[in-house]
Design a protein around this motif. Sequence first.
Motif, mmCIF file in Angstrom:
data_model
loop_
_atom_site.group_PDB
_atom_site.id
_atom_site.type_symbol
_atom_site.label_atom_id
_atom_site.label_comp_id
_atom_site.label_asym_id
_atom_site.label_seq_id
_atom_site.Cartn_x
_atom_site.Cartn_y
_atom_site.Cartn_z
ATOM 1 N N THR A 136 1.090 -1.397 0.185
ATOM 2 C CA THR A 136 0.479 0.098 0.313
ATOM 3 C C THR A 136 1.162 1.197 0.538
ATOM 4 O OG1 THR A 136 -0.669 0.043 2.824
ATOM 5 C CG2 THR A 136 -1.781 -1.205 1.785
ATOM 6 N N PHE A 137 0.297 2.033 -0.243
ATOM 7 C CA PHE A 137 0.950 3.671 -0.537
ATOM 8 C C PHE A 137 0.224 4.054 0.215
ATOM 9 C CE2 PHE A 137 2.617 1.405 -4.048
ATOM 10 C CZ PHE A 137 4.018 1.861 -4.484
ATOM 11 N N LEU A 138 0.883 5.689 0.538
ATOM 12 C CA LEU A 138 0.266 6.370 1.155
ATOM 13 C C LEU A 138 -0.515 7.899 0.558
ATOM 14 C CD1 LEU A 138 -0.052 7.389 4.194
ATOM 15 C CD2 LEU A 138 1.868 8.992 4.195
ATOM 16 N N HIS A 139 -0.040 7.727 -0.307
ATOM 17 C CA HIS A 139 -0.217 8.670 -1.155
ATOM 18 C C HIS A 139 -2.013 7.857 -2.444
ATOM 19 C CE1 HIS A 139 2.471 6.869 -4.115
ATOM 20 N NE2 HIS A 139 1.381 7.044 -4.660
ATOM 21 N N CYS A 140 -1.796 6.568 -2.048
ATOM 22 C CA CYS A 140 -3.085 6.162 -2.588
ATOM 23 C C CYS A 140 -3.610 5.097 -1.529
ATOM 24 C CB CYS A 140 -2.356 4.592 -3.614
ATOM 25 S SG CYS A 140 -1.475 5.896 -5.166
ATOM 26 N N LYS A 141 -4.754 6.222 -0.939
ATOM 27 C CA LYS A 141 -5.052 5.392 0.298
ATOM 28 C C LYS A 141 -6.494 5.006 -0.555
ATOM 29 C CE LYS A 141 -4.482 10.111 2.460
ATOM 30 N NZ LYS A 141 -5.295 11.171 3.134
ATOM 31 N N ASN A 142 -6.294 3.905 1.000
ATOM 32 C CA ASN A 142 -7.540 2.626 0.478
ATOM 33 C C ASN A 142 -6.814 2.002 -0.473
ATOM 34 O OD1 ASN A 142 -8.698 3.605 2.697
ATOM 35 N ND2 ASN A 142 -10.034 5.543 1.585
ATOM 36 N N GLN A 143 -6.429 1.985 -1.636
ATOM 37 C CA GLN A 143 -5.420 1.210 -3.257
ATOM 38 C C GLN A 143 -4.619 0.044 -2.561
ATOM 39 O OE1 GLN A 143 -4.644 3.701 -6.408
ATOM 40 N NE2 GLN A 143 -4.377 1.459 -7.620
ATOM 41 N N ILE A 144 -5.116 -1.134 -2.354
ATOM 42 C CA ILE A 144 -4.182 -2.854 -2.381
ATOM 43 C C ILE A 144 -3.425 -3.189 -3.536
ATOM 44 C CG2 ILE A 144 -3.872 -5.148 -1.225
ATOM 45 C CD1 ILE A 144 -6.900 -4.248 0.414
ATOM 46 N N PHE A 145 -2.452 -2.988 -3.743
ATOM 47 C CA PHE A 145 -1.418 -3.663 -4.426
ATOM 48 C C PHE A 145 -1.180 -5.008 -4.372
ATOM 49 C CE2 PHE A 145 -1.179 1.123 -5.121
ATOM 50 C CZ PHE A 145 -0.988 1.322 -6.196
ATOM 51 N N THR A 146 -1.880 -6.093 -5.185
ATOM 52 C CA THR A 146 -1.337 -7.139 -4.472
ATOM 53 C C THR A 146 -0.275 -7.562 -6.321
ATOM 54 O OG1 THR A 146 -2.913 -8.492 -6.205
ATOM 55 C CG2 THR A 146 -3.386 -7.882 -4.164
ATOM 56 N N ASP A 147 0.050 -6.810 -6.838
ATOM 57 C CA ASP A 147 1.011 -7.292 -8.418
ATOM 58 C C ASP A 147 2.301 -6.305 -8.019
ATOM 59 O OD1 ASP A 147 2.596 -7.314 -10.445
ATOM 60 O OD2 ASP A 147 0.839 -7.048 -11.736
ATOM 61 N N PHE A 148 3.667 -6.967 -7.671
ATOM 62 C CA PHE A 148 4.717 -6.046 -7.403
ATOM 63 C C PHE A 148 4.895 -5.048 -8.234
ATOM 64 C CE2 PHE A 148 4.224 -7.779 -3.169
ATOM 65 C CZ PHE A 148 4.717 -8.048 -2.769
ATOM 66 N N ASN A 149 4.528 -5.445 -9.623
ATOM 67 C CA ASN A 149 4.713 -4.768 -11.190
ATOM 68 C C ASN A 149 3.960 -3.573 -10.804
ATOM 69 O OD1 ASN A 149 7.007 -6.802 -12.291
ATOM 70 N ND2 ASN A 149 4.650 -7.816 -13.200
ATOM 71 N N GLU A 150 3.036 -4.041 -10.122
ATOM 72 C CA GLU A 150 1.829 -2.341 -10.219
ATOM 73 C C GLU A 150 2.487 -1.091 -9.231
ATOM 74 O OE1 GLU A 150 -0.860 -1.210 -11.995
ATOM 75 O OE2 GLU A 150 -0.062 -3.041 -13.193
ATOM 76 N N ILE A 151 3.538 -1.761 -8.540
ATOM 77 C CA ILE A 151 3.905 -1.421 -8.014
ATOM 78 C C ILE A 151 5.114 -0.432 -7.852
ATOM 79 C CG2 ILE A 151 5.685 -1.191 -5.226
ATOM 80 C CD1 ILE A 151 3.541 -3.837 -3.971
ATOM 81 N N ARG A 152 6.642 -1.028 -8.637
ATOM 82 C CA ARG A 152 6.876 -0.693 -9.142
ATOM 83 C C ARG A 152 6.838 0.747 -10.590
ATOM 84 N NH1 ARG A 152 8.382 -4.537 -11.721
ATOM 85 N NH2 ARG A 152 9.924 -5.354 -10.773
ATOM 86 N N LYS A 153 5.832 0.398 -10.832
ATOM 87 C CA LYS A 153 5.315 1.481 -11.987
ATOM 88 C C LYS A 153 4.835 2.577 -11.201
ATOM 89 C CE LYS A 153 0.969 1.882 -15.403
ATOM 90 N NZ LYS A 153 0.062 1.352 -16.153
ATOM 91 N N GLU A 154 3.917 2.427 -9.872
ATOM 92 C CA GLU A 154 3.362 3.551 -8.884
ATOM 93 C C GLU A 154 4.038 4.036 -9.060
ATOM 94 O OE1 GLU A 154 0.703 6.176 -7.295
ATOM 95 O OE2 GLU A 154 0.418 4.431 -8.972
ATOM 96 N N ILE A 155 5.923 3.538 -7.947
ATOM 97 C CA ILE A 155 7.213 4.373 -7.793
ATOM 98 C C ILE A 155 7.406 5.188 -9.360
ATOM 99 C CG2 ILE A 155 9.330 3.945 -7.078
ATOM 100 C CD1 ILE A 155 8.267 1.378 -5.302
ATOM 101 N N GLU A 156 7.636 4.279 -10.060
ATOM 102 C CA GLU A 156 8.088 5.278 -11.713
ATOM 103 C C GLU A 156 7.032 6.364 -12.275
ATOM 104 O OE1 GLU A 156 7.606 2.272 -13.800
ATOM 105 O OE2 GLU A 156 10.643 1.554 -13.351
ATOM 106 N N GLU A 157 5.581 6.077 -11.380
ATOM 107 C CA GLU A 157 5.288 7.341 -11.489
ATOM 108 C C GLU A 157 5.245 8.521 -10.604
ATOM 109 O OE1 GLU A 157 1.527 5.525 -12.253
ATOM 110 O OE2 GLU A 157 1.596 4.598 -14.729
#
Length: 658
Positions: free
Chosen positions: A90-111
């Motif tokens: 979970t990201f602090l800036h994405c409240k109530n959003q859960i990331f189960t795909d770690f590729n999506e976590i990498r993408k969100e960090i980049e964005e």
Amino acid sequence: METLIPIINRLQEVFLTIGAEIIQLPQIVVVGSQSSGKSSVLESLVGRDFLPRGSGIVTRRPLVLQLVNVHPLEERGKQEYGVKAEEWGTFLHCKNQIFTDFNEIRKEIEEETNRSTNNKGISPEPIYLKIYSPNVLCLTLVDLPGITKVPVGDQPEDIETQVQEMILSYISNPNSLILCVSPANSDLATSDALKLAREVDPDGRRTLLVVSKLDLMDAGTDALEVLLGRVIPVRLGIIGVVNRSQHDLNTQKSLVDSCKDEHAFLQRHYPSLASRCGSQYLARILSRLLMHHIRDCLPELKTRVTVLTAQYQTRINSYGQPVEDHSATLLQIVTKFATDYCNTIEGTARHIQTSELCGGARICYIFHETFGRTLQSIDPLGGLTELDILTAIRNATGPRPALFVPEVSFELLVKKQIKRLEEPSLRCVELVHEELQRIIQHCSAYSTQELLRFPKLHESIVEVVTSLLRKSLPITNDMVHNLVAIELAYINTKHPDFTDAAQVSASVNSQQAEAGDAGKRWKNETMSLEEKGPVPGFGSPSKTVNLLDTAVPVSRKLSAREQRDCEVIQRLIICYFLIVRKSIQDSVPKTVMHFLVNFVKEHLQSELVGQLYKQHLLQELLVESQETAQQRTEVAQMLEALKKASNIISEIRETHLW
């Protein structure tokens, strides 16, 4: 003691929700040069690929990574976390959003990185990521941009300075542990990470070294001496790890297989140190060090939270509650200001300055030091020459030579000297008036927050007090002017302190027997002067007529009679001037106090109430400033966060610390 790290994570979340970091919490800060293997070390701790990769600076914002150990999915209750996944983030800036795909976590960090940075620039604003997994140990780490020397592409010229300042801002926190990452195929003596760590932790009490890329050393060399601490000793230890190669990344080699290969490499090349190296051992050491570090920091942390709670409680009390009764609030503020103003004059105010004189003390200084010394410095005969005195005597006798010193000449000259007392007297009034103006600012600065909450009311109060001072100033000036005018109106030669007048009179009476001779001598001297020509300064015409061919003398020595008459007038002027000066020095402060200072004190509150306590003005005057309202909201949020933090810390029992 394992519960300490989750508690610190909860504290971090509490303060991050309000966007403030007023308390320096324990955490592990990862520092290393660009491409030193920091990202690989972090991913090995998590056991998943989730960090951006590439050439140049990839980490351009601080990444605060919280690792939370959870039970496996089949062992978790239905209500625990409410997530049907083995691992998630979970990201602090994405409240109530859960990331189960770690590729999506990498993408969100980049964005998210690109949202606040341009091109290859860096930003100090952190990204907060929390990863839940049964395969991790509870840790809090901060991944920072790699240390670089030369700007590449569109990077700013001072990229090296920016990165170092960012790193120092994190590792300067005395509650942080410093995890330095240095590759094994580079000279440890030139490690930039260790150099920065030494600057803030010279004793090495907070520094741990990770030697990465053990498998990339030149053939025939090893890192045994480095790992044993014989090259550069590190107090918390030196741990070697093997990173995944670019080929492993391209072939998507799993971290589980990488850990197995790492263990086999360590057993083969460093059998004596294999049990004290590797990613899994590093994770256990970091967790243990962080827990012990939290235990050591906890007492100070408790104290800090308690002190801040009291401070913010005082601040929010000072802002007051929203206004309900406008009439009562206005009267309270006006009365408080008037009381503070009068108390400042009287010297009974609560806030007494120690750097400079203020209020009544300053007024006293003006009366007795500034004004008094100025009067004392005035020479009674200043601006008067003997020729001026003799000229006044001759002008007072008219066409006939006088047998005695004429009294008119004394009055004429002494009035001229008395007039000189008017200017410093009026200046004294001006100085007191200025101090009364300064008291307004003093009371505003040290007044209650109630007044500062309402800028319109504050402005109106200043206007009313200024108007009251402006109204009393001309009256005071007129009275001081009249004091001098009164002295000029009547020269009292019978004043009981005018002793020189009696002495001069007795001296003149004793000389009346010689009056005839004195008259003849005066007449002869006058005739002699007329023959010699006019004396400068004795009323001579601007253009003299010389009836003889001889030169006209420009000056002469005073006769005994002229010298005596001059001394008589000088004695009389000095004596009488001192009498008047003493009177003025005493009466001017009294006049200023009565017509200016006391007038303002007596009429201040009634004037404020009369001018401001009007129904149609109440709503307008008591409009709270946006700044105050915003500050109250921020302080209330901070106080709430501190109370939550205090409750979280109070959950820790002494048994948890050992």
